[in-house]
Write an enzyme that holds these catalytic residues in place. Structure first.
Site, PDB file in Angstrom:
ATOM      1  N   ASN A 265       0.851  -1.197   0.000  1.00  0.00           N
ATOM      2  CA  ASN A 265       0.000   0.000   0.000  1.00  0.00           C
ATOM      3  C   ASN A 265       0.882   1.240   0.000  1.00  0.00           C
ATOM      4  O   ASN A 265       2.104   1.142   0.053  1.00  0.00           O
ATOM      5  CB  ASN A 265      -0.964  -0.023   1.189  1.00  0.00           C
ATOM      6  CG  ASN A 265      -0.206  -0.087   2.499  1.00  0.00           C
ATOM      7  OD1 ASN A 265       0.484   0.850   2.882  1.00  0.00           O
ATOM      8  ND2 ASN A 265      -0.309  -1.223   3.187  1.00  0.00           N
TER       9      ASN A 265
ATOM     10  N   LYS B 262       9.054 -16.828 -10.663  1.00  0.00           N
ATOM     11  CA  LYS B 262       8.246 -15.787 -11.275  1.00  0.00           C
ATOM     12  C   LYS B 262       7.085 -16.414 -12.060  1.00  0.00           C
ATOM     13  O   LYS B 262       7.310 -17.351 -12.842  1.00  0.00           O
ATOM     14  CB  LYS B 262       9.154 -14.974 -12.203  1.00  0.00           C
ATOM     15  CG  LYS B 262       8.562 -13.686 -12.648  1.00  0.00           C
ATOM     16  CD  LYS B 262       9.541 -12.920 -13.517  1.00  0.00           C
ATOM     17  CE  LYS B 262       8.793 -11.873 -14.307  1.00  0.00           C
ATOM     18  NZ  LYS B 262       9.515 -11.401 -15.462  1.00  0.00           N
TER      19      LYS B 262
ATOM     20  N   LYS C   9     -13.028   1.038  16.512  1.00  0.00           N
ATOM     21  CA  LYS C   9     -11.771   0.300  16.412  1.00  0.00           C
ATOM     22  C   LYS C   9     -11.041   0.303  17.757  1.00  0.00           C
ATOM     23  O   LYS C   9     -10.482  -0.690  18.191  1.00  0.00           O
ATOM     24  CB  LYS C   9     -10.892   0.981  15.352  1.00  0.00           C
ATOM     25  CG  LYS C   9     -10.245   0.014  14.378  1.00  0.00           C
ATOM     26  CD  LYS C   9      -9.615   0.754  13.228  1.00  0.00           C
ATOM     27  CE  LYS C   9     -10.308   0.405  11.926  1.00  0.00           C
ATOM     28  NZ  LYS C   9      -9.679   0.995  10.762  1.00  0.00           N
TER      29      LYS C   9
HETATM   30  N1  CTP Z   1      -2.981  -3.239  12.649  1.00  0.00           N
HETATM   31  C1  CTP Z   1      -2.081  -4.229  12.990  1.00  0.00           C
HETATM   32  N2  CTP Z   1      -2.093  -5.408  12.314  1.00  0.00           N
HETATM   33  C2  CTP Z   1      -2.971  -5.627  11.316  1.00  0.00           C
HETATM   34  C3  CTP Z   1      -3.870  -4.622  10.947  1.00  0.00           C
HETATM   35  C4  CTP Z   1      -3.868  -3.432  11.636  1.00  0.00           C
HETATM   36  O1  CTP Z   1      -1.280  -4.040  13.902  1.00  0.00           O
HETATM   37  N3  CTP Z   1      -2.938  -6.797  10.692  1.00  0.00           N
HETATM   38  C5  CTP Z   1      -2.998  -1.998  13.399  1.00  0.00           C
HETATM   39  C6  CTP Z   1      -2.555  -0.781  12.614  1.00  0.00           C
HETATM   40  O2  CTP Z   1      -1.180  -0.570  12.750  1.00  0.00           O
HETATM   41  C7  CTP Z   1      -3.383   0.329  13.241  1.00  0.00           C
HETATM   42  C8  CTP Z   1      -4.653  -0.361  13.687  1.00  0.00           C
HETATM   43  O3  CTP Z   1      -4.335  -1.739  13.777  1.00  0.00           O
HETATM   44  O4  CTP Z   1      -2.774   0.847  14.397  1.00  0.00           O
HETATM   45  C9  CTP Z   1      -5.798  -0.154  12.785  1.00  0.00           C
HETATM   46  O5  CTP Z   1      -5.463  -0.531  11.461  1.00  0.00           O
HETATM   47  P1  CTP Z   1      -6.508  -0.394  10.276  1.00  0.00           P
HETATM   48  O6  CTP Z   1      -5.914  -1.022   9.064  1.00  0.00           O
HETATM   49  O7  CTP Z   1      -7.001   0.996  10.203  1.00  0.00           O
HETATM   50  O8  CTP Z   1      -7.710  -1.212  10.819  1.00  0.00           O
HETATM   51  P2  CTP Z   1      -8.109  -2.674  10.667  1.00  0.00           P
HETATM   52  O9  CTP Z   1      -8.250  -3.224  12.049  1.00  0.00           O
HETATM   53  O10 CTP Z   1      -7.214  -3.421   9.746  1.00  0.00           O
HETATM   54  O11 CTP Z   1      -9.569  -2.509  10.047  1.00  0.00           O
HETATM   55  P3  CTP Z   1     -10.012  -2.027   8.555  1.00  0.00           P
HETATM   56  O12 CTP Z   1      -8.853  -2.304   7.634  1.00  0.00           O
HETATM   57  O13 CTP Z   1     -11.205  -2.879   8.274  1.00  0.00           O
HETATM   58  O14 CTP Z   1     -10.369  -0.586   8.659  1.00  0.00           O
END
Ligand code: CTP
Length: 407
Positions: A221, A300, A348
């Protein structure tokens, strides 16, 4: 001349209003002291420049006077202040002395406790921190006499900043180059930052993860890592021991931060738990991929013309796992949402049982140097005005320290 606006914005508040004596001894790097004077002035510092006789041969006091807005002194000018004692009067009420450049000769005089000009006398009669930024030819820097003198300064509690390695005025390359004005500003700022996290160990995750599909392709990403790195730097400035587990980014590791590299979410989780012992605060800034390919091809994948289907399996939620430990550290999450920030961020925070979460709307901050954030905790929502990430990082640190102290 460099534009120091970002330094001023991000760090200026810690130096604003300070009174600093800038000592300039003889060396070609004296021209950089002019730039430093300007930068400090723009950060709100009241700069008083004192040159040695040799320093004044490189850049005139008049230059420093114009840049600092204060009378610049050189050599030994007793009798020119109202009470006739500038070496005492100038030194009263100052927050620090910084000698930049500090020549080999000046360092030797300082080490021996000489008081044979205004600058060395001010240094001897000080009751404030003293910083020196050496600048000299590499052989002079490596000479046993200089090594001995520098060790003496450090033993006396004088803070030696640099030098760095690089191209020198004499055409040689090596150690002895004075730190750039911007780096010196940052060092001073770090020194004057309140040590709100002293004695604490902080671990952060930052950047994106990369989930391999085959040896050359993967899912990732656009996280730049800037917020996580800024926060790691702010924690270090606040006196914490900092471990940063970082996904693939191209940012320099901040001073005082131990960086462990990780590529995939699984690697990031392993590194986090391997270094978890003694962690007081865990800040998950990384944009961890929620899914990874069920299998990563060893070779690959070749083009065939037919559609291919990629099976994705969920990654572990690192933050949720850390927060669920029997004795979890103080956990801080981040959430970048495309809509309904308050509702999603607070949901969250509660779902992952976090005492604090930092939210922002996508588009406000991704990849850029600035962001608009809201801090959510048990006491409610705390919106912060749009600002550089480095500045916001310090505000987040202040909030963490405040909540930690009431825990
Ligand atoms: N995070 C993490 N490990 C993951 C996903 C998220 O440690 N596998 C942590 C991120 O670093 C952030 C928080 O959780 O501090 C929220 O991440 P985010 O991607 O916004 O939320 P998700 O829980 O993944 O939910 P969604 O993608 O559905 O919004």
């Amino acid at each position: 001349m460099s534009d120091y606006t970002h330094v001023i914005d991000e760090l200026g508040q810690n130096l604003r209003g300070r009174r600093i004596v800038l000592g300039v001894s003889g060396g070609i790097a004296a021209y950089k002291a002019a730039e430093l004077t300007r930068a400090l002035g723009r950060m709100g510092v009241d700069v008083h420049v004192v040159l040695t006789e040799a320093g004044a041969r490189f850049v005139t006091p008049l230059t420093f006077q114009a840049l600092s807005g204060n009378r610049a002194w050189s050599g030994f000018q007793d009798g020119e202040m109202e009470d006739g004692m500038p070496h005492i009067t100038l030194g009263r009420g100052i927050d620090a002395i910084l000698v930049a450049p500090a020549s080999a000769n000046f360092i030797a005089r300082l080490a021996a406790g000489f008081a044979n000009d205004l600058l060395s006398t001010l240094c001897l009669a000080r009751d404030c921190p003293l910083f020196v930024a050496p600048a000299m030819n590499r052989q002079m820097w490596e000479n046993p006499a200089t090594r001995r003198n520098v060790a003496l300064l450090q033993a006396d509690g004088i803070i030696v900043l640099g030098p760095c390695v690089g191209e020198q005025a004499c055409g040689e390359t090596g150690p002895g180059r004075m730190l750039e004005p911007e780096a010196l500003c940052k060092e001073l700022t770090a020194f004057f930052t309140p040590k709100l996290l002293a004695g604490r160990k902080v671990m952060l995750t930052a950047g994106p993860t990369f989930e391999a599909i085959d040896p050359v392709r993967g899912i990732t990403n656009s996280s730049s890592g800037k917020m996580g790195y800024a926060l790691a730097a702010a924690c270090a400035r606040a006196g914490a021991e900092v471990v940063l587990v970082s996904g693939p980014v191209t940012l320099p590791v901040p001073a005082g931060v131990r960086c462990i590299n990780a590529t995939s979410a699984l690697q990031m989780r392993d590194e986090v738990f391997a270094a978890m012992t003694g962690v007081d605060v865990f800040i998950a800034v990384a944009a961890v991929a929620d899914y990874r390919p069920a299998e990563s091809a060893v070779h690959k994948i070749k083009k065939s013309g037919a559609a291919i289907h990629l099976e994705l399996v969920p990654n572990p939620d690192i933050l949720a796992e850390v927060a669920a430990l029997p004795e979890p550290p103080f956990c801080v999450g981040f959430a970048a949402e495309s809509q309904e920030l308050d509702a999603y961020a607070e949901a969250k925070r509660r779902a992952k049982r976090l005492p604090m979460l930092v939210g922002n709307l996508l588009g406000d901050g991704l990849g850029g140097d600035e962001n608009t954030i809201v801090i959510y905790d048990e006491e409610g929502r705390h919106p912060l005005p749009r600002a550089p990430k480095t500045y916001l990082a310090q505000r987040i640190v202040e909030r963490i320290a405040c909540l930690l102290s009431t825990k």
